[in-house]
Design a protein around this motif. Structure first.
Motif, PDB file in Angstrom:
ATOM      1  N   SER A   1      25.126  30.520  46.574  1.00 29.43           N
ATOM      2  CA  SER A   1      24.642  29.172  46.798  1.00 29.43           C
ATOM      3  C   SER A   1      24.770  28.643  48.628  1.00 29.43           C
ATOM      4  O   SER A   1      26.184  28.832  48.592  1.00 29.43           O
TER       5      SER A   1
ATOM      6  N   SER B   1      15.459  20.424  53.717  1.00 26.88           N
ATOM      7  CA  SER B   1      13.762  20.480  53.160  1.00 26.88           C
ATOM      8  C   SER B   1      13.255  20.918  54.651  1.00 26.88           C
ATOM      9  O   SER B   1      11.721  21.450  54.423  1.00 26.88           O
TER      10      SER B   1
ATOM     11  N   GLY C   1       9.465  27.317  50.406  1.00 27.26           N
ATOM     12  CA  GLY C   1       9.761  28.590  49.806  1.00 27.26           C
ATOM     13  C   GLY C   1       8.983  29.354  49.860  1.00 27.26           C
ATOM     14  O   GLY C   1       8.957  30.289  48.845  1.00 27.26           O
TER      15      GLY C   1
ATOM     16  N   ARG D   1      14.282  28.499  47.055  1.00 27.72           N
ATOM     17  CA  ARG D   1      15.559  26.963  46.856  1.00 27.72           C
ATOM     18  C   ARG D   1      15.199  26.277  46.451  1.00 27.72           C
ATOM     19  O   ARG D   1      13.725  26.575  45.879  1.00 27.72           O
TER      20      ARG D   1
ATOM     21  N   ASN E   1      14.955  22.164  46.735  1.00 28.44           N
ATOM     22  CA  ASN E   1      15.149  20.665  47.511  1.00 28.44           C
ATOM     23  C   ASN E   1      15.536  19.683  46.986  1.00 28.44           C
ATOM     24  O   ASN E   1      15.766  19.044  47.821  1.00 28.44           O
TER      25      ASN E   1
ATOM     26  N   THR F   1      19.598  22.777  48.343  1.00 26.13           N
ATOM     27  CA  THR F   1      20.659  24.083  47.740  1.00 26.13           C
ATOM     28  C   THR F   1      19.598  25.285  48.420  1.00 26.13           C
ATOM     29  O   THR F   1      18.322  25.388  47.622  1.00 26.13           O
ATOM     30  N   VAL F   2      19.760  26.554  48.743  1.00 24.67           N
ATOM     31  CA  VAL F   2      18.965  27.530  48.718  1.00 24.67           C
ATOM     32  C   VAL F   2      19.956  28.580  47.609  1.00 24.67           C
ATOM     33  O   VAL F   2      21.149  28.597  48.183  1.00 24.67           O
TER      34      VAL F   2
ATOM     35  N   CYS G   1      24.881  31.407  55.168  1.00 26.51           N
ATOM     36  CA  CYS G   1      24.261  30.433  55.403  1.00 26.51           C
ATOM     37  C   CYS G   1      24.143  30.134  56.946  1.00 26.51           C
ATOM     38  O   CYS G   1      25.469  30.044  57.461  1.00 26.51           O
TER      39      CYS G   1
END
Length: 124
Positions: free
Chosen positions: A20, A29, A54, A71, A73, A77-78, A95
């Motif tokens: 994560s 976003s 995404g 992801r 938004n 979190t991705v 990341c």
């Protein structure tokens, strides 16, 4: 934007992990997010990246069909779902983010924000 990667650990070959990348900024976003890996004594390598919505993703050839980036938004979190892990996947995973300008970068120099990495160890 501040980023924090988590979810690493020790797993046997063939196993799975989900990483994560959580962001501190509410405008997350608007950013492309990428995952990179860095093994001891080697240069940083691109793994995967995802655009702001995404809807567009890019993967390194070495992980296609095994890893999936996504992801959420709403949660800033991705994720990086890693399946069929191999010992060669062992590395620190980081990341990174860059403002979405309409394409998904695949090189580390195009990302301006970096978080601390999380260690993934795959045993044989």
């Amino acid at each position: 934007v501040q980023l924090q990667a988590s979810g690493g650990g020790l797993v046997q070959a063939g196993g799975s992990l989900r990483l994560s990348c959580a962001a501190s900024r509410r405008t997350f976003s608007s950013y492309v997010v990428g995952w990179f890996l860095q093994a001891p004594g080697k240069e940083r390598e691109f793994v995967a990246a995802i655009n702001w919505s995404g809807g567009s993703t890019v993967y390194a050839d070495s992980v296609k069909g095994r890893f999936t980036i996504s992801r959420d938004n709403a949660k800033d979190t991705v994720y990086l779902q890693m399946n069929s892990l191999k010992p060669d996947d062992t590395a620190v995973y980081l990341c990174a983010a860059t403002y979405d300008r309409g394409w998904v970068p695949g090189t580390s120099k195009e990302y301006g924000y970096w978080g601390r990495g999380t260690l993934v160890t795959v045993s044989s």
